[in-house]
Design an enzyme around this catalytic site. Structure first.
Site, PDB file in Angstrom:
ATOM      1  N   PHE A   2      11.330  11.255   9.749  1.00  0.00           N
ATOM      2  CA  PHE A   2      10.626  11.610   8.522  1.00  0.00           C
ATOM      3  C   PHE A   2       9.306  12.284   8.888  1.00  0.00           C
ATOM      4  CE2 PHE A   2      13.155   7.796   8.032  1.00  0.00           C
ATOM      5  CZ  PHE A   2      13.955   8.105   6.939  1.00  0.00           C
ATOM      6  N   SER A  39      20.001   8.186   5.541  1.00  0.00           N
ATOM      7  CA  SER A  39      18.740   7.514   5.854  1.00  0.00           C
ATOM      8  C   SER A  39      17.700   7.867   4.796  1.00  0.00           C
ATOM      9  CB  SER A  39      18.232   7.931   7.237  1.00  0.00           C
ATOM     10  OG  SER A  39      19.072   7.441   8.256  1.00  0.00           O
ATOM     11  N   CYS A  46      12.591   2.747   7.060  1.00  0.00           N
ATOM     12  CA  CYS A  46      13.845   3.486   7.150  1.00  0.00           C
ATOM     13  C   CYS A  46      15.009   2.570   6.793  1.00  0.00           C
ATOM     14  CB  CYS A  46      14.032   4.045   8.563  1.00  0.00           C
ATOM     15  SG  CYS A  46      15.554   5.004   8.756  1.00  0.00           S
ATOM     16  N   THR A  48      19.219   2.497   4.755  1.00  0.00           N
ATOM     17  CA  THR A  48      20.451   3.260   4.604  1.00  0.00           C
ATOM     18  C   THR A  48      20.983   3.119   3.184  1.00  0.00           C
ATOM     19  OG1 THR A  48      21.022   2.914   6.933  1.00  0.00           O
ATOM     20  CG2 THR A  48      22.797   3.579   5.468  1.00  0.00           C
ATOM     21  N   ALA A  80      18.109  -6.229   6.194  1.00  0.00           N
ATOM     22  CA  ALA A  80      18.480  -7.361   7.037  1.00  0.00           C
ATOM     23  C   ALA A  80      17.305  -8.322   7.172  1.00  0.00           C
ATOM     24  CB  ALA A  80      18.929  -6.870   8.413  1.00  0.00           C
ATOM     25  N   HIS A 118       9.943   3.147  11.299  1.00  0.00           N
ATOM     26  CA  HIS A 118       9.968   1.851  11.981  1.00  0.00           C
ATOM     27  C   HIS A 118       8.583   1.218  11.835  1.00  0.00           C
ATOM     28  CE1 HIS A 118      13.216   3.786  14.768  1.00  0.00           C
ATOM     29  NE2 HIS A 118      13.662   3.556  13.535  1.00  0.00           N
ATOM     30  N   THR A 163      -4.593  10.983   7.516  1.00  0.00           N
ATOM     31  CA  THR A 163      -5.511  11.186   8.630  1.00  0.00           C
ATOM     32  C   THR A 163      -6.626  10.158   8.565  1.00  0.00           C
ATOM     33  OG1 THR A 163      -5.067  13.562   8.646  1.00  0.00           O
ATOM     34  CG2 THR A 163      -7.064  12.831   9.751  1.00  0.00           C
TER      35      THR A 163
END
Length: 229
Positions: A2, A39, A46, A48, A80, A118, A163
């Site tokens: 991404f 995704s 991230c 699914t 999960a 992540h 930033t």
């Protein structure tokens, strides 16, 4: 991967706790090419796509959803146990806003920075200040992550590429322009709320490489003495 350029803010319209984790249903505008196995970043995480569809009288979970969702699509994702433990998504309830970004196409325009989806940790909003037309958000720095935050460096907060405007020992500031404020879930955040943090992946790779180089120097055998010695 991404880029941290959020496409739209979605709304949680359903949640289901299971023995193995959590399933969320999210509705949003402008998601016209969803498909199974895709995704998608939900507030920087991230995930699914399991199922998807258009919101109508048959798929809406309430009359209000049907009335408000003429042009919206919905999708469901499963979290999960590890994802639930690592993020704040378990705290989301119906009606909460989340940031949505689909994975970057190979021929897409790269406008932000490399974001993997992540999540490394969460940070707390320590301050929000209106500065002219902009906003200045202050975030805490979780223990152990200060080395990845640098002045004018990149950081992804709830999936938004931002930033670092200023870094201090205990926190850092980012400037939020009106477009970002209006398009993302930041407009609904308050002091004390949590955000997902993904530090710049380049910094993590550089750190890993330097640590490996240092270990190789320590493990290198001493050179044998010459005849002159």
């Amino acid at each position: 991967m991404f880029t941290g350029i959020v496409e739209t803010a979605g709304e949680v319209i359903g949640r289901e706790e299971t023995p193995d984790g959590l399933r969320l249903r999210v509705a949003a505008d402008g998601l016209d090419d969803l498909h199974h196995g895709q995704s998608i970043a939900v507030s920087g995480v991230c995930l699914t796509v399991e199922e998807f569809g258009a919101i109508d009288a048959s798929s809406a979970e309430s009359a209000d959803d049907a009335d408000a969702g003429d042009d919206r699509s919905w999708f469901s994702v499963f979290l999960a146990a590890e994802t639930v433990a690592k993020t704040y998504l378990d705290d989301l309830r119906e009606g909460d806003a989340v940031n949505i970004e689909r994975a970057l196409a190979a021929d897409g325009r790269f406008d932000g920075h490399v974001v993997q989806g992540h999540v490394d940790t969460t940070a707390e909003i320590a301050g929000i200040e209106r500065v002219g037309e902009d906003w200045r958000f202050t975030f805490s720095i979780p223990e152990g992550f200060g080395r990845y935050v640098v002045d004018k460096g990149s950081v992804a907060l709830d999936g938004i590429s931002l930033t670092v405007a200023e870094k201090r020992d205990d926190g850092f500031d980012v400037a939020i322009i009106p477009t970002t404020y209006e398009l993302t879930n930041l407009s609904g955040k308050a002091v004390g709320d949590s955000v997902h943090v993904e530090v710049d992946v380049v910094a993590k790779y550089v750190e890993e490489m330097l640590e490996g180089y240092a270990e190789s120097l320590l493990d290198a055998p001493e050179s044998a003495p010459s005849a002159d010695d």
